[in-house]
Design a protein around this motif. Structure first.
Motif, mmCIF file in Angstrom:
data_model
loop_
_atom_site.group_PDB
_atom_site.id
_atom_site.type_symbol
_atom_site.label_atom_id
_atom_site.label_comp_id
_atom_site.label_asym_id
_atom_site.label_seq_id
_atom_site.Cartn_x
_atom_site.Cartn_y
_atom_site.Cartn_z
ATOM 1 N N PRO A 1 10.199 15.599 -0.135
ATOM 2 C CA PRO A 1 10.579 16.731 -0.994
ATOM 3 C C PRO A 1 11.918 16.491 -1.677
ATOM 4 C CG PRO A 1 9.917 17.481 1.191
ATOM 5 C CD PRO A 1 10.014 15.998 1.254
ATOM 6 N N GLY A 2 12.032 16.986 -2.887
ATOM 7 C CA GLY A 2 13.287 16.813 -3.619
ATOM 8 C C GLY A 2 13.260 17.618 -4.900
ATOM 9 N N GLN A 3 14.388 17.620 -5.587
ATOM 10 C CA GLN A 3 14.503 18.408 -6.821
ATOM 11 C C GLN A 3 14.937 17.551 -7.990
ATOM 12 O OE1 GLN A 3 13.748 21.489 -7.703
ATOM 13 N NE2 GLN A 3 12.776 21.764 -5.726
ATOM 14 N N SER A 4 14.766 16.245 -7.875
ATOM 15 C CA SER A 4 15.273 15.350 -8.918
ATOM 16 C C SER A 4 14.432 15.454 -10.186
ATOM 17 C CB SER A 4 15.245 13.921 -8.426
ATOM 18 O OG SER A 4 13.905 13.484 -8.378
ATOM 19 N N THR A 5 14.916 14.800 -11.248
ATOM 20 C CA THR A 5 14.183 14.742 -12.510
ATOM 21 C C THR A 5 12.792 14.169 -12.286
ATOM 22 O OG1 THR A 5 16.324 14.058 -13.340
ATOM 23 C CG2 THR A 5 14.513 14.086 -14.923
ATOM 24 N N VAL A 6 12.723 13.136 -11.446
ATOM 25 C CA VAL A 6 11.433 12.499 -11.195
ATOM 26 C C VAL A 6 10.503 13.465 -10.469
ATOM 27 C CG1 VAL A 6 10.310 10.485 -10.198
ATOM 28 C CG2 VAL A 6 12.659 10.309 -10.996
ATOM 29 N N HIS A 7 11.033 14.205 -9.494
ATOM 30 C CA HIS A 7 10.205 15.157 -8.754
ATOM 31 C C HIS A 7 9.647 16.233 -9.684
ATOM 32 C CE1 HIS A 7 12.142 13.502 -5.132
ATOM 33 N NE2 HIS A 7 11.102 13.980 -4.489
ATOM 34 N N ARG A 8 10.489 16.686 -10.640
ATOM 35 C CA ARG A 8 10.078 17.817 -11.472
ATOM 36 C C ARG A 8 9.178 17.423 -12.635
ATOM 37 N NH1 ARG A 8 15.670 19.572 -11.311
ATOM 38 N NH2 ARG A 8 15.742 18.694 -13.388
ATOM 39 N N LEU A 9 9.083 16.132 -12.899
ATOM 40 C CA LEU A 9 8.234 15.654 -13.995
ATOM 41 C C LEU A 9 6.777 16.042 -13.733
ATOM 42 C CD1 LEU A 9 9.023 13.938 -16.480
ATOM 43 C CD2 LEU A 9 8.213 11.954 -15.216
ATOM 44 N N PRO A 10 6.045 16.536 -14.777
ATOM 45 C CA PRO A 10 4.634 16.893 -14.544
ATOM 46 C C PRO A 10 3.852 15.700 -13.991
ATOM 47 C CG PRO A 10 5.339 17.652 -16.700
ATOM 48 C CD PRO A 10 6.463 16.839 -16.150
ATOM 49 N N ALA B 1 5.913 9.489 -3.160
ATOM 50 C CA ALA B 1 7.088 10.109 -2.556
ATOM 51 C C ALA B 1 7.590 11.279 -3.382
ATOM 52 C CB ALA B 1 8.197 9.073 -2.383
ATOM 53 N N THR B 2 7.386 11.227 -4.699
ATOM 54 C CA THR B 2 7.983 12.260 -5.548
ATOM 55 C C THR B 2 6.972 13.304 -6.020
ATOM 56 O OG1 THR B 2 7.625 10.879 -7.496
ATOM 57 C CG2 THR B 2 9.767 10.713 -6.422
ATOM 58 N N THR B 3 5.700 13.176 -5.620
ATOM 59 C CA THR B 3 4.695 14.100 -6.118
ATOM 60 C C THR B 3 3.950 14.741 -4.962
ATOM 61 O OG1 THR B 3 4.383 12.428 -7.819
ATOM 62 C CG2 THR B 3 2.918 14.325 -7.893
ATOM 63 N N GLU B 4 3.886 16.060 -4.965
ATOM 64 C CA GLU B 4 3.107 16.733 -3.929
ATOM 65 C C GLU B 4 1.628 16.487 -4.176
ATOM 66 O OE1 GLU B 4 3.556 20.603 -2.290
ATOM 67 O OE2 GLU B 4 5.504 20.803 -3.269
ATOM 68 N N PRO B 5 0.836 16.316 -3.090
ATOM 69 C CA PRO B 5 -0.600 16.080 -3.265
ATOM 70 C C PRO B 5 -1.252 17.114 -4.181
ATOM 71 C CG PRO B 5 0.003 15.787 -0.976
ATOM 72 C CD PRO B 5 1.242 16.231 -1.690
ATOM 73 N N ARG B 6 -0.825 18.382 -4.054
ATOM 74 C CA ARG B 6 -1.419 19.438 -4.879
ATOM 75 C C ARG B 6 -1.171 19.179 -6.360
ATOM 76 N NH1 ARG B 6 1.755 24.173 -3.638
ATOM 77 N NH2 ARG B 6 2.936 23.359 -5.378
ATOM 78 N N ASP B 7 0.056 18.726 -6.672
ATOM 79 C CA ASP B 7 0.388 18.446 -8.071
ATOM 80 C C ASP B 7 -0.370 17.232 -8.582
ATOM 81 O OD1 ASP B 7 2.096 20.572 -7.994
ATOM 82 O OD2 ASP B 7 3.852 19.366 -7.482
ATOM 83 N N LEU B 8 -0.606 16.262 -7.696
ATOM 84 C CA LEU B 8 -1.404 15.099 -8.092
ATOM 85 C C LEU B 8 -2.781 15.548 -8.567
ATOM 86 C CD1 LEU B 8 -0.793 12.262 -5.480
ATOM 87 C CD2 LEU B 8 -0.466 12.147 -7.936
ATOM 88 N N LEU B 9 -3.360 16.519 -7.825
ATOM 89 C CA LEU B 9 -4.686 17.012 -8.198
ATOM 90 C C LEU B 9 -4.656 17.682 -9.564
ATOM 91 C CD1 LEU B 9 -5.733 18.520 -4.774
ATOM 92 C CD2 LEU B 9 -6.585 16.437 -5.809
ATOM 93 N N THR B 10 -3.627 18.530 -9.785
ATOM 94 C CA THR B 10 -3.505 19.173 -11.100
ATOM 95 C C THR B 10 -3.350 18.115 -12.175
ATOM 96 O OG1 THR B 10 -2.122 20.688 -9.842
ATOM 97 C CG2 THR B 10 -2.387 21.160 -12.165
ATOM 98 N N GLY B 11 -2.558 17.094 -11.866
ATOM 99 C CA GLY B 11 -2.343 16.022 -12.833
ATOM 100 C C GLY B 11 -3.633 15.310 -13.168
ATOM 101 N N LEU B 12 -4.447 15.023 -12.150
ATOM 102 C CA LEU B 12 -5.711 14.332 -12.391
ATOM 103 C C LEU B 12 -6.645 15.210 -13.222
ATOM 104 C CD1 LEU B 12 -6.300 12.670 -8.917
ATOM 105 C CD2 LEU B 12 -5.689 11.542 -11.044
ATOM 106 N N THR B 13 -6.612 16.538 -12.986
ATOM 107 C CA THR B 13 -7.432 17.436 -13.795
ATOM 108 C C THR B 13 -6.999 17.370 -15.253
ATOM 109 O OG1 THR B 13 -7.415 18.877 -11.872
ATOM 110 C CG2 THR B 13 -8.354 19.783 -13.877
#
Lengths: 233, 254
Positions: free
Chosen positions: B12-21, B128-140
């Motif tokens: 978990p983190g709040q960096s630019t990389v973490h917040r990137l879609p 490391a910088t992407t939550e699994p849930r966000d990965l799914l949204t990204g793949l959609t």
């Protein structure tokens, strides 16, 4: 077992990605037949099962151990279309969440394990089932033979891909010989384990085993020739 | 593979990389990896450029080097292959430290190690910088077939549950004195897996019924994703751009 980035050149990786994409598109249609609208939750849980099954270490000898790949196992348990989807999702999750298997090699890995592994396993399973006596006890045996065949076949496919787009100068004959011999041994393990796991499911819930459907339908008909004589809830 | 394996690698983190879609991160990582694979292997310096680009991302994302280093163990199998390769490859032989090895084999082994390691590092940074849930949204958002993403979603949600089932089974076995030492114990382990399959399948059926009772009609709703911002695009393009510079220079100077 996973192919990493840089093992195969870019054109070969992209070509296998195209093969994988078409196989997945076909499987999405086929899986609807196998699981109807339960596809998403059921295939998801079966994929998770395959993922977990790959985590169990089976001791071999002298401290070494191996694990299942599970392509043939999944094909016999839930049908080949669903199995292709399950293996694809397992490889996607391993690649994206666990950095296991190269992202540029994802198409290659899906083609090898999700397509060649699953469909070789299933085809050999069906062939073996056609030859073996039509008893429920033949299902685990046939599944084991399918599991055995799936591994060297996937390995030979990889050797073929490496000949076309490999990044290292290896002698074709010795590569094929090495891949075939090592993976025949691994295939024996895969086959025995596939047979044992299918056998344990057939023993308690034969109705869940996709590959046992025809035999069960035949034996139920034989046991109850008059229709509607009994109803099993 | 320990218990940690099921938790994913998210840090978990709040960096630019973490917040990137997530979809931009996936495309960026994939483009980077493809450029690495396409980089000619004659020179070593382009790989230093690639590595520097990744280190820059790791620094921005505040992912510790030790975190990445310990997770490089997934590459052990192909390290073994790379070590064997110079001895079995064909081509002119040279002598290195008194051992006769194939020269093209040695070059290939180096390239395998470099490309494979860079690929693992890139994938580790994405995970490391992407939550699994966000990965799914990204793949959609990347137009991966909806059904495939849904299946993946169920896997991501239930992987803890199913591996937890498995862990409890092995604890139950161990507490009864079971110790897997040789293939003679395979039937027990296989029965364990058989039971795990039945439990997982039945859980899938229950989950499906629960979804039906809540109005599921064949597909899950897609949550609205944030609109695309130019700033995000620029940040996401940074990694592949650096890799493209390294790769392009390598091709031109070859």
């Amino acid at each position: 077992m996973h192919v990493p980035d840089g093992f195969l050149d870019l054109p070969t990786s992209l070509a296998t990605a195209a093969v994988a994409a078409s196989a997945v598109a076909l499987s999405l249609r086929g899986a609807r037949r196998e699981l109807d609208d339960r596809a998403a939750p059921l295939a998801g849980l079966v994929a998770t099962f395959v993922f977990a099954a790959q985590m169990i270490n089976f001791p071999v000898a002298a401290g070494t151990s191996g694990h299942l790949i599970g392509g043939a196992l999944a094909a016999v348990l839930v049908g080949p279309w669903t199995a292709t989807l399950c293996l694809t999702v397992v490889l996607l999750v391993q690649g994206l969440l666990f950095a296991d298997g190269g992202l540029s090699a994802l198409g290659t890995n899906i083609t090898l394990m999700g397509v060649v592994g699953v469909w070789t396993g299933y085809a050999v399973f069906r062939l073996a089932l056609a030859v073996l006596p039509r008893r429920i006890g033949s299902v685990p045996l046939a599944a084991g033979i399918g599991g055995f065949a799936s591994v060297p076949m996937a390995a030979l496919t990889f050797a073929g891909l490496f000949m076309v787009g490999g990044t290292a100068p290896l002698d074709a004959g010795s590569l094929v010989a090495a891949m075939a011999s090592v993976h025949t041994l691994i295939g024996v393990g895969e086959g025995v384990l596939t047979a044992l796991v299918v056998g344990s499911v057939v023993a308690v819930r034969p109705d869940l085993v996709h590959g046992a459907r025809r035999i069960r339908a035949a034996s139920i008909q034989a046991a109850a020739p008059a229709p509607s004589s009994g109803h099993r809830a | 593979m320990g218990a940690e394996h099921t938790h994913g690698l998210h840090l978990p983190g709040q960096s630019t990389v973490h917040r990137l879609p997530a979809h931009l991160k996936i495309v960026s990582t994939l483009a980077f990896v493809l450029l690495v694979v396409a980089t000619p292997r004659e020179a070593t310096w382009p790989y230093a450029v690639h590595l520097a680009a990744l280190m820059l991302v790791a620094r921005t994302a505040r992912v510790p080097a030790a975190y990445l280093a310990t997770r490089l163990v997934v590459e052990v199998p192909f390290v073994v292959f790379a070590v064997v390769l110079p001895f079995v490859a064909t081509g002119p032989r040279i002598s290195v430290l008194g051992l006769s090895v194939s020269e093209p084999g040695l070059v290939a082994a180096w390239a395998l190690l470099a490309k494979g390691t860079l690929g693992v590092l890139a994938a580790l940074l994405l995970a490391a910088t992407t939550e699994p849930r966000d990965l799914l949204t990204g793949l959609t958002r990347l137009r991966l077939p909806r059904q495939l993403v849904e299946i993946m979603g169920f896997m991501v949600r239930y992987v803890e549950v199913v591996t937890g089932d498995l862990r409890r089974m092995s604890i139950a076995l161990a507490s009864r004195g079971f110790d897997a030492r040789s293939p003679r114990q395979w039937p027990v382990l296989a029965t364990c897996l058989g039971a795990l399959f039945v439990r997982s399948y039945e859980r899938g059926e229950r989950v499906h019924l629960a979804m039906l009772s809540r109005g599921y009609a064949g597909s899950l709703p897609v949550l609205d994703a944030a609109p695309l911002r130019v700033g995000d695009l620029v940040v996401a393009a940074a990694l592949p751009t650096m890799a493209a510079v390294g790769m392009g220079a390598a091709v031109l100077t070859r």
